[in-house]
Structure formats: structure tokens, C-alpha cells
Write a protein that holds these residues in place. Sequence first.
Motif, PDB file in Angstrom:
ATOM      1  N   ALA A  74       0.631  -1.269   0.156  1.00 31.59           N
ATOM      2  CA  ALA A  74      -0.203  -0.089   0.000  1.00 31.59           C
ATOM      3  C   ALA A  74       1.281   1.418  -0.150  1.00 31.59           C
ATOM      4  O   ALA A  74       0.588   2.437  -0.431  1.00 31.59           O
ATOM      5  N   GLN A  75       1.788   1.211   0.381  1.00 32.46           N
ATOM      6  CA  GLN A  75       2.511   2.430   0.776  1.00 32.46           C
ATOM      7  C   GLN A  75       4.113   2.625  -1.182  1.00 32.46           C
ATOM      8  O   GLN A  75       4.522   2.883  -1.618  1.00 32.46           O
ATOM      9  N   ASP A  76       3.446   1.818  -1.966  1.00 34.34           N
ATOM     10  CA  ASP A  76       3.595   1.541  -2.981  1.00 34.34           C
ATOM     11  C   ASP A  76       4.473   3.272  -3.278  1.00 34.34           C
ATOM     12  O   ASP A  76       5.230   3.704  -4.146  1.00 34.34           O
ATOM     13  N   SER A  77       3.100   4.206  -3.286  1.00 36.84           N
ATOM     14  CA  SER A  77       3.198   5.710  -4.415  1.00 36.84           C
ATOM     15  C   SER A  77       3.889   6.382  -3.247  1.00 36.84           C
ATOM     16  O   SER A  77       4.520   7.188  -2.662  1.00 36.84           O
ATOM     17  N   ARG A  78       3.701   6.257  -1.710  1.00 37.34           N
ATOM     18  CA  ARG A  78       3.781   7.437  -0.441  1.00 37.34           C
ATOM     19  C   ARG A  78       3.360   6.326   0.195  1.00 37.34           C
ATOM     20  O   ARG A  78       2.452   5.783   0.945  1.00 37.34           O
ATOM     21  N   TRP A  79       5.026   7.128   1.141  1.00 36.76           N
ATOM     22  CA  TRP A  79       5.042   6.459   2.707  1.00 36.76           C
ATOM     23  C   TRP A  79       3.593   6.890   4.033  1.00 36.76           C
ATOM     24  O   TRP A  79       3.308   7.680   3.994  1.00 36.76           O
ATOM     25  N   PHE A  80       3.549   5.573   4.918  1.00 32.33           N
ATOM     26  CA  PHE A  80       2.607   5.920   5.705  1.00 32.33           C
ATOM     27  C   PHE A  80       2.835   7.511   6.726  1.00 32.33           C
ATOM     28  O   PHE A  80       1.812   7.353   7.618  1.00 32.33           O
ATOM     29  N   ILE A  81       3.836   7.625   6.577  1.00 35.91           N
ATOM     30  CA  ILE A  81       5.026   8.940   7.858  1.00 35.91           C
ATOM     31  C   ILE A  81       4.304   9.362   7.277  1.00 35.91           C
ATOM     32  O   ILE A  81       3.878  11.121   7.929  1.00 35.91           O
ATOM     33  N   ILE A  82       4.184  10.035   6.030  1.00 31.75           N
ATOM     34  CA  ILE A  82       3.756  11.753   5.190  1.00 31.75           C
ATOM     35  C   ILE A  82       1.852  11.264   5.467  1.00 31.75           C
ATOM     36  O   ILE A  82       1.960  12.258   5.506  1.00 31.75           O
ATOM     37  N   VAL A  83       0.973   9.939   5.194  1.00 33.32           N
ATOM     38  CA  VAL A  83       0.038  10.187   4.749  1.00 33.32           C
ATOM     39  C   VAL A  83      -0.949  10.171   6.663  1.00 33.32           C
ATOM     40  O   VAL A  83      -1.829  10.588   7.274  1.00 33.32           O
ATOM     41  N   VAL A  84      -0.188   9.692   7.544  1.00 34.51           N
ATOM     42  CA  VAL A  84      -0.589   9.698   9.142  1.00 34.51           C
ATOM     43  C   VAL A  84       0.431   9.783   9.814  1.00 34.51           C
ATOM     44  O   VAL A  84       1.208   8.651  10.694  1.00 34.51           O
ATOM     45  N   PRO A  85       1.354  11.503  10.159  1.00 36.67           N
ATOM     46  CA  PRO A  85       2.360  12.160  10.609  1.00 36.67           C
ATOM     47  C   PRO A  85       2.486  11.782  12.590  1.00 36.67           C
ATOM     48  O   PRO A  85       2.861  11.292  12.968  1.00 36.67           O
ATOM     49  N   VAL A  86       0.960  11.052  13.177  1.00 39.85           N
ATOM     50  CA  VAL A  86       1.128  11.518  14.240  1.00 39.85           C
ATOM     51  C   VAL A  86       0.990   9.946  14.544  1.00 39.85           C
ATOM     52  O   VAL A  86       1.242   9.900  15.893  1.00 39.85           O
ATOM     53  N   SER A  87      -0.218   9.064  14.108  1.00 35.75           N
ATOM     54  CA  SER A  87       0.528   7.807  14.059  1.00 35.75           C
ATOM     55  C   SER A  87       2.019   7.083  14.303  1.00 35.75           C
ATOM     56  O   SER A  87       1.983   6.547  15.362  1.00 35.75           O
ATOM     57  N   PHE A  88       2.483   7.717  13.161  1.00 37.74           N
ATOM     58  CA  PHE A  88       4.173   7.746  13.341  1.00 37.74           C
ATOM     59  C   PHE A  88       4.426   7.845  15.301  1.00 37.74           C
ATOM     60  O   PHE A  88       4.996   7.379  15.298  1.00 37.74           O
ATOM     61  N   LEU A  89       4.536   9.335  14.937  1.00 40.86           N
ATOM     62  CA  LEU A  89       5.118   9.646  16.457  1.00 40.86           C
ATOM     63  C   LEU A  89       4.541   8.940  17.711  1.00 40.86           C
ATOM     64  O   LEU A  89       5.364   8.770  18.542  1.00 40.86           O
ATOM     65  N   ILE A  90       3.176   9.205  17.990  1.00 44.74           N
ATOM     66  CA  ILE A  90       2.577   8.580  19.211  1.00 44.74           C
ATOM     67  C   ILE A  90       3.238   6.630  18.720  1.00 44.74           C
ATOM     68  O   ILE A  90       4.211   6.069  19.923  1.00 44.74           O
TER      69      ILE A  90
END
Length: 432
Positions: free
Chosen positions: A185-201
Motif C-alpha cells: 500500500a506504500q508503493d506511491s507514498r509512505w504512511f509517515i506522510i499520510v498519518v504522521p501523528v500515528s508515527f510519532l505515537i
Amino acid sequence: MTEIFGIDPWWLTALKTVAIFVTLVLLTLFNIWAERRVVARMQQRIGPNRVGPQGLLQSLMDGVKLALKEDVIPKAVDRAVFIIAPILATVPAFLTWAVIPFGPEVSIFGHRTPLQLTDFPVAVLYIIAIASVGIYGIVLAGWSSGSTYPLLGGLRSTAQMVSYEIAMSLSFAASTMSTSGIVSAQDSRWFIIVVPVSFLIYVVAMVGETNRAPFDLPEAEGELVGGFHTEYSSLKFALFFLAEYINLVTVSALATTLFLGGWRAPWPISLWSGANTGWVPLIWFFGKLLVFVFVFIWLRGTLPRMRYDQFMKLGWKVLIPVSLVWIVAVAAVRVYRSEGVDLQRLLVGAAVVLAILVVLYLFLPEPKQAPAADDRIVELEPDEAEELEGEAEEPAKARRPVFAGGYPVPPMPEKSPSRSDAATTSEEPSGV
């Protein structure tokens, strides 16, 4: 994606299992060496540099030394649980890697197979469940040791597991729980860009989940000697050490898989047609993983250990409420997007505002509160009472609160006679 798993011949499955085991052991040896070298550089020291080139074999020699040490088992322990606890902490650390994707499909001795042992629709939940089982090894180690400090370390680990696994679980905001599906699902865009708050948590929660500084409260040497493994020695202690470093790379690999595209190459390397094919993606996967390992080492070298009440406050009053609000916001955006409304910019803006609020909440000084009155009081010594002017007419009856402003106030230590007092006493006439 999961239909390509479970069809490998038995020898290929065994080969993958052995490869994962060897990789984790080698990563543990390397990470111990890297941590000592990086922290030494931060503290203007040299670090290990004698055994092997640049000291690379120092970790291996330390493991051999632990194996040759005497295995001491105290009399007060529950022997069966005491022996099982380090095994229970180590085995789940290896099992979690069964669903971690290392790379795409490759050819091994003529067989097309993915660089992943297995996968299924709830692989992320499997990782969380197995990691929770590993915490029981720490809890049982503290309980079975028959000593106060290990027991306190085990209890702290229980509270830590409950507090930070909730926030970690709520930080997963993907449309699938399959690890290979998340990478696809991250072929075109990494999830750190889509859901940055989830990454920080997740990043904060993974440090607390692995008992690493500044969240290493279960083994705080200044308070609990060695914490839950105080009574352990030789190979049993080595197993706890191995489990800690494997868990470190496990949460790093999971963060890479969930938010940094897994084995997919970063931009602009991804523009190369062969960047995500064959064995090359192994470089990107382990490169991202080692970045997280460096962050762990960086935190240990720079941040002091948190106080226990601060640690619990961060988990229950910050991470969990923010996770709940964020997951509701993500769900709402997905519903609106399914109706044809593009709210991606609104989501990113809300994430930035939420992150700023969290940072301000964490770093702004707390307002000073007036000392609260407390009915619990203690009598002061005469010498101590004389120093407090106007508190009482009789020095021996002067009193002070045990808790001043919410923090315990210990009594002053007894004063020993100084040299000047002793000299004055010796010069007094004997009265003869």
C-alpha cells in the motif's frame, strides 16, 4: 498478497527460519558494539577497540564470558519459574519476525518465494500479541526471584506494558493488518506522510515497550539495583540481554514496515527501475532499521531517566488520549473520502496542529502550585526546630508536613559531632 505464502517446500521454510535466527543474533552482536561505540563518541571516549577490527568481536567475547560464568540460583527463588522466565522472554522475541517482510519475491535454488517466512490477514495483531507474551518473562522473573527489588521491577514492567501497548495498538491506522499488504500500500507514498501523528505515537510507545532509556524504569539501577534481573547470572542473564536487543530491532523493523515503506527504496532511489526488485531491497530495509537503532542509542546517550509518575502521566494522559482522538479523525476522513470529498490537506493540517499542541504540553513548564496542607506531620528534632523561626514556641514540639507541595520531604539526617565541637568539649574544665 497472503496467497503466495504457505506453498514453499519444507527445506526452504527451514532455510528461511535459520536465516532469520542468524540475522537476529548477528544484529544483536552488532547493535551492542554500535551502542558502546556511539555512546563513547558522544561522551568523548573511545569505546571497545581491542578485540577484532575496530572492536567488532567485543560483543562475541562478552557472550562467551557470560556463558563461562557460574550460574548462581538463590535459595529463596521459585526454581521452575526462575528458569522458565528468561526463556519466556527470549522465544517470543524471535517468533515476531515470522511475519516481517524483508523484500519482494526472489529466486532461491530455482524456487520463487517472497523474502518473508509467512503472512496472514492479522499479522500486526500477531506481533502485538507475541510481544505481550514476552513481557510476562520479565514479570515472572521479578516475582520468582524472592527479592524485593526484582519484584518491584516486575511490577513496573506490568504497568509499563499496559500503559504503552494501548497507545501502540491505537497508532496502527492502516486499511489492512497484513504486513506484506501494508508494504504494498506504500508503493506511491509512505504512511509517515499520510498519518504522521500515528508515527510519532508509535515511536514514543516503542521506546517504552522495549524498556529502553529514558523509559528503563523496570531496571533502574539507582532505585532497584538491577531490577527484574538482579538475581540472574550467566546464560540466564544473557537471555534477557538477547531478548532486549532483539525486541529493539523488532519494533524498529515494524516501524519500518508500517510507516517507512518497508523494503521499498526511498526517493529518489526509487526512480531507478531495479531499486525494488531482487535482493537489492534488503539494503533499504536494513538501512531504515539501523536508523531507528541509532535513534535508540541517541536517546540513551542524551536523555536522563524519567521519574515514574512522569512516565505514567505521559502514557495515560498524553499518548492514549491523543491516539483516541487521532484514530477517530482518521476514520472520519476515510468516510468522507469514500463519499468523494478530498480532505487530505485538512488531515495534514490537523496533524501539524495536534503535534504542536503535544509538544507544547510536554515542554512548557507546569504552573507552580501552592503547598497543599497535609494532616500527616512529624516531630522535629530540637536542633532542626531551632532553625525554623517562629514555627513553634517549644522547639521540641515544632512540626512540619511530611508532604510539602505534593513531594515527600525526608527528615534531616542526624548530626554527628564535628571536630570543633569535639575540641570544645575536651577543653571544658572537668570540675575537679
